[in-house]
Design an enzyme around this catalytic site. Structure first.
Site, PDB file in Angstrom:
ATOM      1  N   CYS A   1      28.528 -42.968  45.648  1.00  0.00           N
ATOM      2  CA  CYS A   1      29.712 -43.037  46.509  1.00  0.00           C
ATOM      3  C   CYS A   1      30.009 -41.690  47.164  1.00  0.00           C
ATOM      4  O   CYS A   1      30.993 -41.554  47.870  1.00  0.00           O
ATOM      5  CB  CYS A   1      30.914 -43.558  45.744  1.00  0.00           C
ATOM      6  SG  CYS A   1      31.331 -42.561  44.314  1.00  0.00           S
TER       7      CYS A   1
ATOM      8  N   ASN B   1      29.355 -35.493  46.193  1.00  0.00           N
ATOM      9  CA  ASN B   1      30.214 -34.423  46.723  1.00  0.00           C
ATOM     10  C   ASN B   1      30.450 -33.387  45.630  1.00  0.00           C
ATOM     11  O   ASN B   1      30.341 -32.184  45.858  1.00  0.00           O
ATOM     12  CB  ASN B   1      31.562 -34.984  47.202  1.00  0.00           C
ATOM     13  CG  ASN B   1      31.394 -36.101  48.201  1.00  0.00           C
ATOM     14  OD1 ASN B   1      30.314 -36.271  48.760  1.00  0.00           O
ATOM     15  ND2 ASN B   1      32.438 -36.881  48.423  1.00  0.00           N
ATOM     16  N   ASP B   2      30.785 -33.878  44.439  1.00  0.00           N
ATOM     17  CA  ASP B   2      30.996 -32.952  43.321  1.00  0.00           C
ATOM     18  C   ASP B   2      29.684 -32.568  42.652  1.00  0.00           C
ATOM     19  O   ASP B   2      29.498 -31.416  42.267  1.00  0.00           O
ATOM     20  CB  ASP B   2      31.943 -33.581  42.289  1.00  0.00           C
ATOM     21  CG  ASP B   2      33.391 -33.383  42.693  1.00  0.00           C
ATOM     22  OD1 ASP B   2      33.727 -32.279  43.162  1.00  0.00           O
ATOM     23  OD2 ASP B   2      34.187 -34.329  42.562  1.00  0.00           O
TER      24      ASP B   2
ATOM     25  N   ARG C   1      38.832 -46.324  40.874  1.00  0.00           N
ATOM     26  CA  ARG C   1      38.637 -45.106  40.098  1.00  0.00           C
ATOM     27  C   ARG C   1      39.987 -44.618  39.593  1.00  0.00           C
ATOM     28  O   ARG C   1      40.951 -44.545  40.366  1.00  0.00           O
ATOM     29  CB  ARG C   1      37.996 -44.020  40.977  1.00  0.00           C
ATOM     30  CG  ARG C   1      37.760 -42.740  40.196  1.00  0.00           C
ATOM     31  CD  ARG C   1      37.021 -41.722  41.022  1.00  0.00           C
ATOM     32  NE  ARG C   1      37.852 -41.144  42.064  1.00  0.00           N
ATOM     33  CZ  ARG C   1      37.396 -40.292  42.974  1.00  0.00           C
ATOM     34  NH1 ARG C   1      36.117 -39.970  42.989  1.00  0.00           N
ATOM     35  NH2 ARG C   1      38.190 -39.795  43.888  1.00  0.00           N
TER      36      ARG C   1
ATOM     37  N   ARG D   1      39.838 -44.513  45.820  1.00  0.00           N
ATOM     38  CA  ARG D   1      40.353 -43.225  45.322  1.00  0.00           C
ATOM     39  C   ARG D   1      41.861 -43.355  45.099  1.00  0.00           C
ATOM     40  O   ARG D   1      42.649 -43.136  46.024  1.00  0.00           O
ATOM     41  CB  ARG D   1      40.084 -42.122  46.350  1.00  0.00           C
ATOM     42  CG  ARG D   1      38.621 -41.774  46.550  1.00  0.00           C
ATOM     43  CD  ARG D   1      38.497 -40.640  47.564  1.00  0.00           C
ATOM     44  NE  ARG D   1      37.228 -39.958  47.506  1.00  0.00           N
ATOM     45  CZ  ARG D   1      36.242 -40.135  48.396  1.00  0.00           C
ATOM     46  NH1 ARG D   1      36.387 -40.984  49.392  1.00  0.00           N
ATOM     47  NH2 ARG D   1      35.110 -39.474  48.277  1.00  0.00           N
TER      48      ARG D   1
ATOM     49  N   GLU E   1      29.018 -37.115  38.302  1.00  0.00           N
ATOM     50  CA  GLU E   1      29.245 -36.132  39.368  1.00  0.00           C
ATOM     51  C   GLU E   1      29.308 -34.711  38.822  1.00  0.00           C
ATOM     52  O   GLU E   1      29.715 -33.789  39.526  1.00  0.00           O
ATOM     53  CB  GLU E   1      30.529 -36.469  40.135  1.00  0.00           C
ATOM     54  CG  GLU E   1      31.757 -36.627  39.250  1.00  0.00           C
ATOM     55  CD  GLU E   1      33.017 -36.962  40.038  1.00  0.00           C
ATOM     56  OE1 GLU E   1      33.065 -36.763  41.258  1.00  0.00           O
ATOM     57  OE2 GLU E   1      33.981 -37.422  39.399  1.00  0.00           O
TER      58      GLU E   1
ATOM     59  N   ARG F   1      32.159 -25.965  47.993  1.00  0.00           N
ATOM     60  CA  ARG F   1      31.861 -26.299  49.389  1.00  0.00           C
ATOM     61  C   ARG F   1      32.936 -25.801  50.349  1.00  0.00           C
ATOM     62  O   ARG F   1      32.732 -25.757  51.554  1.00  0.00           O
ATOM     63  CB  ARG F   1      31.638 -27.798  49.547  1.00  0.00           C
ATOM     64  CG  ARG F   1      32.887 -28.622  49.576  1.00  0.00           C
ATOM     65  CD  ARG F   1      32.571 -29.972  50.139  1.00  0.00           C
ATOM     66  NE  ARG F   1      33.276 -30.997  49.383  1.00  0.00           N
ATOM     67  CZ  ARG F   1      33.359 -32.235  49.774  1.00  0.00           C
ATOM     68  NH1 ARG F   1      32.759 -32.623  50.857  1.00  0.00           N
ATOM     69  NH2 ARG F   1      34.023 -33.120  49.069  1.00  0.00           N
TER      70      ARG F   1
ATOM     71  N   HIS G   1      49.098 -51.753  64.627  1.00  0.00           N
ATOM     72  CA  HIS G   1      48.512 -53.071  64.913  1.00  0.00           C
ATOM     73  C   HIS G   1      47.712 -53.051  66.205  1.00  0.00           C
ATOM     74  O   HIS G   1      46.650 -53.636  66.313  1.00  0.00           O
ATOM     75  CB  HIS G   1      49.611 -54.134  65.016  1.00  0.00           C
ATOM     76  CG  HIS G   1      50.084 -54.575  63.675  1.00  0.00           C
ATOM     77  ND1 HIS G   1      51.323 -55.132  63.470  1.00  0.00           N
ATOM     78  CD2 HIS G   1      49.481 -54.529  62.481  1.00  0.00           C
ATOM     79  CE1 HIS G   1      51.452 -55.403  62.191  1.00  0.00           C
ATOM     80  NE2 HIS G   1      50.346 -55.050  61.563  1.00  0.00           N
TER      81      HIS G   1
HETATM   82  C1  PEP Z   1      32.174 -37.347  44.857  1.00  0.00           C
HETATM   83  O1  PEP Z   1      32.488 -36.379  44.172  1.00  0.00           O
HETATM   84  O2  PEP Z   1      31.060 -37.484  45.387  1.00  0.00           O
HETATM   85  C2  PEP Z   1      33.143 -38.428  45.110  1.00  0.00           C
HETATM   86  C3  PEP Z   1      32.796 -39.533  45.711  1.00  0.00           C
HETATM   87  O3  PEP Z   1      34.421 -38.225  44.727  1.00  0.00           O
HETATM   88  P1  PEP Z   1      35.466 -37.332  45.523  1.00  0.00           P
HETATM   89  O4  PEP Z   1      34.861 -37.005  46.860  1.00  0.00           O
HETATM   90  O5  PEP Z   1      36.702 -38.159  45.607  1.00  0.00           O
HETATM   91  O6  PEP Z   1      35.609 -36.159  44.629  1.00  0.00           O
HETATM   92 MG    MG Z   2      34.259 -36.352  42.914  1.00  0.00          MG
END
Ligand code: PEP
Ligand code: MG
Length: 565
Positions: A499, A451-452, A329, A293, A428, A462, A186
């Protein structure tokens, strides 16, 4: 240099003020007159409630309603009928008020401290704060007063309580250092709202710094320097100036819509991992949540959370967002995300293996529980469902068919849900990018997970430093993939967001504006920066940049060019 957890960003430079903790030691006594002792105890509780109410009123004025509620929570703790009843019982058995109250508080602190989650752990800190307050009154010790701290003070304390923060004169406090606490405490929340740079959990800082020592608090990096040399002071003064300047600039964007220079409005929402992060999203001026997530709710559990448990979490996020978008998700497990309680088999190639939507469709019981929980939560807000790692149309159809089946089930049971709940997908994978036109016909919305998508398009993990030079969303192949996903969504007239981390990259933003993205979902601290960046572009300027970028052959050329626009 000392390291801790940076919980409130910014650079603070000032003189250390060590807050000594008053000893709350007492000698337990056997009481003869239990009735008089109970009265003494209840009088102390009344004084505590009065003081705390006054602190809440101060906080309401200086910070806001939500923050005042933290103090009001302390009143609820001390007025808990079970707690009061048990203390009375112990006093009735001859214990003095101090001992009776102390032992009951200790019991709660032990229970709450043993919990795995930060929220329950925070309850332990709240009870500790209440215990010190009431014991202090019973023992006639006056509260630590911070209101008189002179300008340029850096508070150094073992544990900072919300009641201490309520006393603070914000203008005079340059920084806060503690030996306990973390981002979700807090007092960390309050430090952020008051915009005081703060680093918590700095080991032995109350021993390392002495009263009057000059200290530098780097709340952004979580570092502390005690008695800096001239060069360090110069360097951090410069950093502070720069930070303040940027912050002032960004603050102009708080509370404003996200709009480009030529008036197109975008949705700017946040990525979260826990329901409480929804509050953080709002604190940073996010317009909702574009990615919850949910795997984080499963990760530290010893068994799969039940429908009821999941429902409570999703509902909590929906309620916090009160009508703002919340895209939940479904479980995205496998690859780099292990969930011990599911006992997943080790795979040769987990990133291409039995994961995410593939696993859920084959483990229907697990999937049904989660989807029912999300559907039930949809009665309490603007909730959408999103499937991860889609690679073919069948996965979307099967997932949606299950959602329909569960809607019918809930209807038959008389349980409320949103009839019109939207069901979208993460785009993705390379496959999803290539058949985006087909998937757009089956989905209510897309969210691009760069990201994926970057990893699957470039066939580059990565986590592997040997191939990290390939892992970039600015690779011409990934940019073409992104563009074709957005185009497919636009042609089908469905919203398309992003995202993945690339959504907050200032170099990517003009390209996304040009391609026609409608929603940016970013980490909460990036919100104002992204809003500012979007505001700088017109569609025409963004198109010019994107046209040029698409004529370039290498990632380096793309990057070099985007640095100049
Ligand atoms: C992504 O893959 O870009 C994504 C937002 O999901 P995560 O990073 O949870 O795999
Ligand atoms: Mg992903």
């Amino acid at each position: 240099m000392y390291k801790g957890i940076g919980v409130s960003e910014g650079i603070g430079i000032g003189k250390a003020l060590l807050i000594e903790e008053h000893s709350l030691e007492y000698t337990p006594k056997q009481v003869e007159d239990a009735a008089a002792e109970k009265t003494r105890f209840h009088d102390a509780v009344d004084v505590f409630c009065k003081n705390t109410q006054a602190q809440a009123d101060t906080l309401r004025k200086s910070v806001g309603e939500k923050e005042a509620e933290i103090m009001l929570g302390h009143i609820s703790i001390v007025q808990d009928p079970f707690l009061l009843g048990e203390v009375d019982k112990l006093i009735g058995e001859g214990q003095c008020a101090e001992a009776a109250f102390d032992s009951m508080c200790n019991m709660f602190i032990q229970i709450f401290s043993a919990a795995d989650d930060d929220v329950t752990k925070q309850r332990a800190a709240d009870v500790r704060d209440v215990r010190s307050g009431v014991l202090g009154i019973l023992l006639g010790i006056s509260e630590v007063k911070l209101s008189d701290a002179p300008a340029g003070t850096v508070i150094c304390v073992k544990e900072l309580t919300p009641s201490m923060i309520a006393e603070i004169n914000k203008e005079n406090i340059s920084g806060i250092l503690t030996e306990t606490g973390s981002t979700t405490s807090h007092s960390a929340i309050l430090a952020r709202v008051l915009e005081i740079p703060a680093v918590m959990s700095v080991q032995d800082i109350t021993k390392a710094a002495k009263n009057g020592d000059t200290v530098i608090v780097d709340g952004s990096k979580g570092t502390v320097i005690v008695s800096p040399d001239d060069e360090q002071l110069r360097c951090y003064n410069e950093k502070r100036e720069k930070f303040m300047q940027e912050k002032k600039e960004l603050e102009k964007f708080r509370g404003k819509p996200t709009v480009s220079a030529d008036g197109t409005v975008y949705e700017l929402v946040c990525n979260i991992g826990k329901p409480d992060d929804a509050a953080k999203a709002l604190e940073f001026d996010g317009e909702g949540v574009g990615l919850f997530r949910t795997e984080f709710l499963f990760m530290d559990k010893t068994s799969v959370p039940t429908e009821e448990e999941q429902f409570k979490e999703y509902k909590k996020a929906a309620m916090i967002l009160s009508g703002r978008p919340l895209i939940i998700r479904t479980l995205d497990i496998g690859g780099d995300k292990d969930i011990p309680c599911l006992g997943l088999a080790k795979e040769e190639n987990p990133f291409m293996g039995f994961r995410a939507i593939r696993y859920c469709l084959k483990n229907r019981d697990l999937f049904r529980i989660q989807l029912r929980a999300i559907l039930r939560a949809s009665a309490f807000g603007n909730v959408s469902i999103m499937f991860p790692l889609i690679t073919c149309v069948e996965e979307v159809r099967e997932g949606k068919a299950l959602v329909e089946e569960l809607k019918a089930e809930l209807k038959a049971e008389g349980i409320a849900y949103d009839e019109n709940i939207k069901v979208g997908i993460m785009t993705e994978t390379a496959a999803a990018g290539i058949i985006a036109d087909l998937l757009a016909k089956e989905s209510d919305f897309f969210s691009i997970g760069t990201n994926d998508l970057t990893g699957y398009t470039m066939a580059a993990d990565r986590g592997n430093s040997d191939v990290s030079y390939l892992y970039s969303a600015l690779q011409p192949s990934v940019l073409r993939m992104i563009r074709s996903i957005i185009t497919a969504a636009r042609e089908q007239n469905i919203p398309v967001g992003m995202c993945g981390e690339a959504a907050a990259d200032p170099m990517m933003i003009p390209l996304l504006i040009s391609f026609g993205l409608t929603e940016f979902s970013v980490s909460a601290p990036s919100v104002l920066r992204v809003r500012k960046c979007i505001s700088a572009w017109t569609k025409q300027k963004a198109d010019e940049a994107a046209d040029h970028v698409l004529s370039l052959a290498t990632e380096k050329e793309v990057r070099d060019y985007l640095k100049t626009v």
